[in-house]
Design an enzyme around this catalytic site. Structure first.
Site, PDB file in Angstrom:
ATOM      1  N   THR A 225       0.834  -1.197   0.000  1.00 32.97           N
ATOM      2  CA  THR A 225       0.000   0.000   0.000  1.00 32.97           C
ATOM      3  C   THR A 225       0.873   1.252   0.000  1.00 32.97           C
ATOM      4  OG1 THR A 225      -1.666   1.225   1.242  1.00 32.97           O
ATOM      5  CG2 THR A 225      -0.190  -0.129   2.539  1.00 32.97           C
ATOM      6  N   SER A 260      -1.644   3.283  10.805  1.00 31.55           N
ATOM      7  CA  SER A 260      -2.649   2.439  11.470  1.00 31.55           C
ATOM      8  C   SER A 260      -2.002   1.067  11.643  1.00 31.55           C
ATOM      9  CB  SER A 260      -3.914   2.300  10.620  1.00 31.55           C
ATOM     10  OG  SER A 260      -3.655   1.467   9.495  1.00 31.55           O
ATOM     11  N   TYR A 262      -3.138  -1.564  10.529  1.00 35.05           N
ATOM     12  CA  TYR A 262      -3.216  -2.200   9.202  1.00 35.05           C
ATOM     13  C   TYR A 262      -2.017  -1.800   8.347  1.00 35.05           C
ATOM     14  CZ  TYR A 262      -3.967  -2.081   4.226  1.00 35.05           C
ATOM     15  OH  TYR A 262      -3.743  -2.167   2.876  1.00 35.05           O
ATOM     16  N   HIS A 263      -1.790  -0.480   8.203  1.00 31.93           N
ATOM     17  CA  HIS A 263      -0.694  -0.045   7.336  1.00 31.93           C
ATOM     18  C   HIS A 263       0.647  -0.594   7.844  1.00 31.93           C
ATOM     19  CE1 HIS A 263      -3.705   3.056   5.966  1.00 31.93           C
ATOM     20  NE2 HIS A 263      -3.134   2.793   4.819  1.00 31.93           N
ATOM     21  N   LYS A 266       1.476  -4.079   6.619  1.00 31.08           N
ATOM     22  CA  LYS A 266       2.016  -4.130   5.255  1.00 31.08           C
ATOM     23  C   LYS A 266       3.524  -3.872   5.256  1.00 31.08           C
ATOM     24  CE  LYS A 266      -1.615  -4.419   2.508  1.00 31.08           C
ATOM     25  NZ  LYS A 266      -1.982  -5.673   1.841  1.00 31.08           N
TER      26      LYS A 266
HETATM   27  P1  NAD Z   1     -11.040  -7.209   0.424  1.00 36.59           P
HETATM   28  O1  NAD Z   1     -11.179  -7.255   1.904  1.00 36.59           O
HETATM   29  O2  NAD Z   1     -12.235  -6.876  -0.398  1.00 36.59           O
HETATM   30  O3  NAD Z   1     -10.475  -8.616  -0.090  1.00 36.59           O
HETATM   31  C1  NAD Z   1      -9.520  -9.359   0.627  1.00 36.59           C
HETATM   32  C2  NAD Z   1      -9.892 -10.827   0.489  1.00 36.59           C
HETATM   33  O4  NAD Z   1      -8.912 -11.613   1.172  1.00 36.59           O
HETATM   34  C3  NAD Z   1     -11.244 -11.143   1.133  1.00 36.59           C
HETATM   35  O5  NAD Z   1     -12.064 -11.846   0.226  1.00 36.59           O
HETATM   36  C4  NAD Z   1     -10.878 -11.991   2.346  1.00 36.59           C
HETATM   37  O6  NAD Z   1     -11.880 -12.944   2.641  1.00 36.59           O
HETATM   38  C5  NAD Z   1      -9.558 -12.625   1.920  1.00 36.59           C
HETATM   39  N1  NAD Z   1      -8.671 -12.974   3.039  1.00 36.59           N
HETATM   40  C6  NAD Z   1      -8.265 -12.181   4.054  1.00 36.59           C
HETATM   41  N2  NAD Z   1      -7.477 -12.867   4.903  1.00 36.59           N
HETATM   42  C7  NAD Z   1      -7.379 -14.132   4.402  1.00 36.59           C
HETATM   43  C8  NAD Z   1      -6.712 -15.313   4.832  1.00 36.59           C
HETATM   44  N3  NAD Z   1      -6.011 -15.350   5.967  1.00 36.59           N
HETATM   45  N4  NAD Z   1      -6.811 -16.430   4.074  1.00 36.59           N
HETATM   46  C9  NAD Z   1      -7.540 -16.427   2.920  1.00 36.59           C
HETATM   47  N5  NAD Z   1      -8.196 -15.331   2.467  1.00 36.59           N
HETATM   48  C10 NAD Z   1      -8.117 -14.201   3.205  1.00 36.59           C
HETATM   49  O7  NAD Z   1      -9.838  -6.220   0.116  1.00 36.59           O
HETATM   50  P2  NAD Z   1      -9.486  -5.460  -1.250  1.00 36.59           P
HETATM   51  O8  NAD Z   1     -10.009  -4.097  -1.169  1.00 36.59           O
HETATM   52  O9  NAD Z   1      -9.809  -6.323  -2.391  1.00 36.59           O
HETATM   53  O10 NAD Z   1      -7.905  -5.380  -1.104  1.00 36.59           O
HETATM   54  C11 NAD Z   1      -7.103  -6.443  -1.575  1.00 36.59           C
HETATM   55  C12 NAD Z   1      -5.649  -6.169  -1.235  1.00 36.59           C
HETATM   56  O11 NAD Z   1      -5.244  -4.951  -1.833  1.00 36.59           O
HETATM   57  C13 NAD Z   1      -5.379  -6.032   0.252  1.00 36.59           C
HETATM   58  O12 NAD Z   1      -4.160  -6.650   0.565  1.00 36.59           O
HETATM   59  C14 NAD Z   1      -5.277  -4.543   0.463  1.00 36.59           C
HETATM   60  O13 NAD Z   1      -4.423  -4.256   1.526  1.00 36.59           O
HETATM   61  C15 NAD Z   1      -4.715  -4.077  -0.859  1.00 36.59           C
HETATM   62  N6  NAD Z   1      -5.120  -2.700  -1.193  1.00 36.59           N
HETATM   63  C16 NAD Z   1      -6.444  -2.379  -1.329  1.00 36.59           C
HETATM   64  C17 NAD Z   1      -6.803  -1.069  -1.654  1.00 36.59           C
HETATM   65  C18 NAD Z   1      -8.233  -0.626  -1.789  1.00 36.59           C
HETATM   66  O14 NAD Z   1      -8.476   0.580  -1.970  1.00 36.59           O
HETATM   67  N7  NAD Z   1      -9.216  -1.531  -1.737  1.00 36.59           N
HETATM   68  C19 NAD Z   1      -5.796  -0.123  -1.857  1.00 36.59           C
HETATM   69  C20 NAD Z   1      -4.462  -0.481  -1.708  1.00 36.59           C
HETATM   70  C21 NAD Z   1      -4.132  -1.781  -1.374  1.00 36.59           C
HETATM   71  N1  USQ Z   2     -11.173  10.157   4.383  1.00 36.36           N
HETATM   72  C1  USQ Z   2     -12.028  11.234   4.509  1.00 36.36           C
HETATM   73  N2  USQ Z   2     -13.364  10.979   4.547  1.00 36.36           N
HETATM   74  C2  USQ Z   2     -13.880   9.722   4.446  1.00 36.36           C
HETATM   75  C3  USQ Z   2     -13.007   8.634   4.308  1.00 36.36           C
HETATM   76  C4  USQ Z   2     -11.653   8.884   4.285  1.00 36.36           C
HETATM   77  O1  USQ Z   2     -11.608  12.384   4.587  1.00 36.36           O
HETATM   78  O2  USQ Z   2     -15.107   9.573   4.499  1.00 36.36           O
HETATM   79  C5  USQ Z   2      -9.715  10.391   4.333  1.00 36.36           C
HETATM   80  C6  USQ Z   2      -8.922   9.659   5.405  1.00 36.36           C
HETATM   81  O3  USQ Z   2      -8.872  10.382   6.607  1.00 36.36           O
HETATM   82  C7  USQ Z   2      -7.574   9.497   4.730  1.00 36.36           C
HETATM   83  C8  USQ Z   2      -7.910   9.408   3.250  1.00 36.36           C
HETATM   84  O4  USQ Z   2      -9.245   9.894   3.102  1.00 36.36           O
HETATM   85  O5  USQ Z   2      -6.816  10.637   4.936  1.00 36.36           O
HETATM   86  C9  USQ Z   2      -7.857   8.003   2.709  1.00 36.36           C
HETATM   87  O6  USQ Z   2      -8.685   7.165   3.516  1.00 36.36           O
HETATM   88  P1  USQ Z   2      -9.360   5.860   2.892  1.00 36.36           P
HETATM   89  O7  USQ Z   2     -10.306   5.296   3.896  1.00 36.36           O
HETATM   90  O8  USQ Z   2      -9.875   6.127   1.542  1.00 36.36           O
HETATM   91  O9  USQ Z   2      -8.088   4.911   2.676  1.00 36.36           O
HETATM   92  P2  USQ Z   2      -7.152   4.154   3.709  1.00 36.36           P
HETATM   93  O10 USQ Z   2      -7.722   4.074   5.059  1.00 36.36           O
HETATM   94  O11 USQ Z   2      -5.783   4.726   3.584  1.00 36.36           O
HETATM   95  O12 USQ Z   2      -7.150   2.673   3.137  1.00 36.36           O
HETATM   96  C10 USQ Z   2      -7.481   2.344   1.788  1.00 36.36           C
HETATM   97  C11 USQ Z   2      -7.689   0.842   1.747  1.00 36.36           C
HETATM   98  C12 USQ Z   2      -6.382   0.157   2.113  1.00 36.36           C
HETATM   99  C13 USQ Z   2      -5.269   0.652   1.225  1.00 36.36           C
HETATM  100  C14 USQ Z   2      -5.165   2.174   1.263  1.00 36.36           C
HETATM  101  C15 USQ Z   2      -4.207   2.719   0.224  1.00 36.36           C
HETATM  102  O13 USQ Z   2      -8.732   0.462   2.642  1.00 36.36           O
HETATM  103  O14 USQ Z   2      -6.535  -1.243   1.976  1.00 36.36           O
HETATM  104  O15 USQ Z   2      -4.058   0.108   1.648  1.00 36.36           O
HETATM  105  O16 USQ Z   2      -6.451   2.741   0.931  1.00 36.36           O
HETATM  106  S1  USQ Z   2      -3.290   4.100   0.805  1.00 36.36           S
HETATM  107  O17 USQ Z   2      -4.254   5.095   1.319  1.00 36.36           O
HETATM  108  O18 USQ Z   2      -2.544   4.612  -0.292  1.00 36.36           O
HETATM  109  O19 USQ Z   2      -2.469   3.619   1.886  1.00 36.36           O
END
Ligand code: NAD
Ligand code: USQ
Length: 478
Positions: A225, A260, A262-263, A266
């Site tokens: 991420t 966070s 979460y971050h 990664k």
């Molecule tokens: P998502 O939660 O929709 O999908 C993740 C999938 O992984 C789910 O179907 C979940 O059931 C499965 N999973 C989680 N833990 C598991 C485990 N231990 N074993 C098997 N399956 C498991 O998430 P997404 O939005 O599709 O994101 C996918 C990936 O991309 C994540 O790693 C996330 O960090 C990364 N990412 C997402 C975004 C975004 O904006 N959605 C942005 C940047 C990075």
């Molecule tokens: N934000 C708002 N209002 C909202 C929601 C979010 O102002 O209603 C702001 C947040 O405070 C933050 C920014 O928008 O500053 C991004 O937040 P987000 O919820 O869109 O994204 P984030 O929490 O960072 O996480 C999402 C995905 C995660 C991925 C990440 C990419 O859930 O899986 O890793 O985006 S990145 O942001 O580049 O790290």
């Protein structure tokens, strides 16, 4: 005493009893492990049967949909039958990617434990779009496209399951989306912070061991991420920074500052990957992806049963997807704090294409390659302004509101992140200006009757992270 989960699953097991294929599920409830033998046929395994490891319940089930006898995919579309395992293939990015690659002739196997669906059930959340079960999804895809996606339902933190999946599928590439991906979810309470880091770090470690032990030439494409970098007051490079210090120069991993639990998970993954690339000559691509928006891809729109999930709630919904839904239902756009927070963004149609590019141009053995996977950067204020302007053109009454920021993050900062490597390999970005008009807003309007207004508010406060499990309290802001 009987495990509560066993009672919940009794009906599902009865339905599956006649099926021929057997699988073993083990469940841990409150530290106890209950073994159960579940009959899971080719058509079986509901989300309930394979409930996640999350929220104190551990269920490791193995349910498989295998390719029927007959020829494997051929070269149609360029994939040439290349074997790609997609971990997390039932999720938002993973499902769209699985179909994109399958449509282009790659042989795809989805691995997922369905824990994302379980989070919704536990917290009382729901996707904007009605999504079919994963089994119905892959069956419908076979009907629509004539192409088969095999399915392995299980938890990658369970080595026995993962090693079996690897051995049977023999992936040439493994695309790893399978993590708990919500920053707010990871900040709800101690249990969810621990779950997020355990699930993500152990899962990735198991994948690295699976490659080393079972398929050393398999290329790992791992979703990282952009948030790993934080918001430093200098330009963000793609993975590495060349530094001169006290007269000596080195190229080092770019400094990481997650905002966070979460971050931070990664960041730990990236460090483990870098080490195993050196120690075991793993070939890895770390895709530091920005925030994804949109929902339509060519394949997920081919039939209503293939539609992707779309999260808009205060825990899993991301900034732009939330703003679009808020505009569609007349809820003020929730800009957190001053709104100067700037991030990289990309259309989900570019996510699937980036994965294909990474597969078609794999890293070399021993190489830990990092791409910054986003196409444009915006501040939250800029996003709100774009949604406001475009919404008004469609006759929507859009209001932008600065609400107290539930997160601890810089609200005004420098941000300039490089993102050239994927473009150099052929990515042609879908830009927001176009997507907004032709796709996002009218899609949200189409589904707005499904929106539950109480789920929209920001739900998790970084400063008030609790120590106890707090489900409805987390889902519905007070
Ligand atoms: P998502 O939660 O929709 O999908 C993740 C999938 O992984 C789910 O179907 C979940 O059931 C499965 N999973 C989680 N833990 C598991 C485990 N231990 N074993 C098997 N399956 C498991 O998430 P997404 O939005 O599709 O994101 C996918 C990936 O991309 C994540 O790693 C996330 O960090 C990364 N990412 C997402 C975004 C975004 O904006 N959605 C942005 C940047 C990075
Ligand atoms: N934000 C708002 N209002 C909202 C929601 C979010 O102002 O209603 C702001 C947040 O405070 C933050 C920014 O928008 O500053 C991004 O937040 P987000 O919820 O869109 O994204 P984030 O929490 O960072 O996480 C999402 C995905 C995660 C991925 C990440 C990419 O859930 O899986 O890793 O985006 S990145 O942001 O580049 O790290």
């Amino acid at each position: 005493m009987q495990c509560p989960m066993m009672q919940n699953q009794r009906a599902g097991r009865r339905a599956a009893k006649a099926a021929s294929q057997q699988s073993v599920a083990s469940m841990r409830v409150g530290g106890r492990v209950c073994a159960l033998r579940a009959s899971v046929g080719r058509k079986a395994a509901s989300a309930a049967q394979v409930a996640s490891r999350a929220v104190s319940v551990k269920v490791n089930a193995i349910a498989t949909i295998e390719r029927p006898a007959g020829p494997a995919p051929t070269s149609s579309g360029g994939g040439a039958g290349t074997r790609v395992m997609i971990i997390g293939g039932d999720g938002y990015c993973g499902w769209a990617t699985a179909l994109h690659l399958s449509a282009r002739g790659y042989e795809v196997c989805i691995v997922d434990n369905l824990c994302r669906r379980q989070f919704d059930l536990t917290l009382g959340l729901d996707t904007l779009t009605p999504i079919a079960t994963i089994h119905d999804r892959v069956r419908k895809w076979a009907e629509v496209s004539g192409k088969y996606i095999s399915l392995q339902i299980g938890d990658i933190c369970d080595w026995e399951f993962l090693s079996q999946a690897f051995t049977s599928f023999q992936p040439e590439h493994v695309v790893h989306f399978g993590e708990q991906r919500s920053a707010p979810y990871s900040m709800i309470d101690r249990q969810k912070a621990v779950f997020t880091q355990t699930n993500n770090v152990v899962g990735t470690l198991n994948v690295l061991f699976a490659i080393k032990e079972l398929k050393p030439d398999c290329h790992l494409v791992k979703l990282g991420t952009m948030g790993e970098y934080g918001t430093p007051n200098i330009d963000i490079e793609e993975g590495y920074l060349t530094v001169t210090h006290n007269g000596r120069t080195d190229t080092l991993p770019y400094p990481k500052q997650g905002n966070s639990f979460y971050h931070l998970s990664k960041i730990h993954d990236s460090t483990n990957m870098l080490f195993t690339c050196k120690a075991w000559k793993v070939a890895a691509t770390d895709l530091n992806q920005g925030v994804v928006y949109g929902v339509r891809t060519e394949e997920t729109m081919a039939d209503p049963m293939l539609i992707n999930r779309y999260d808009y709630d205060g825990i899993f919904g991301t900034a732009l997807n939330r703003f679009v839904v808020q505009a569609a239902v007349g809820h003020p756009l929730t800009v957190y704090g001053k709104g100067g927070q700037t991030r990289g963004f990309l259309d989900i149609r570019d996510t699937v294409r980036c994965i294909q590019i990474a597969i078609d141009n794999p890293a070399a053995r021993g190489e830990m390659r990092v791409f910054n996977q986003f196409t444009e950067q915006f501040s939250v204020n800029q996003l709100a302004e774009i949604v406001n302007r475009e919404g008004r053109k469609l006759g929507l009454d859009v209001v932008v509101q600065n609400v107290p920021n539930p997160r601890v993050e810089a609200e005004e900062h420098y941000y300039n992140a490089k993102h050239t490597k994927l473009v150099e390999l052929g990515l042609q970005p879908h830009l927001l200006a176009d997507s907004m008009i032709d796709s996002l807003l009218d899609f949200a309007v189409q589904y707005r009757d499904r929106v539950r207004m109480e789920l929209i508010k920001p739900a998790v406060d970084w400063r008030k992270t609790g120590v106890k499990v707090n489900t409805m309290g987390a889902a519905v802001a007070k």
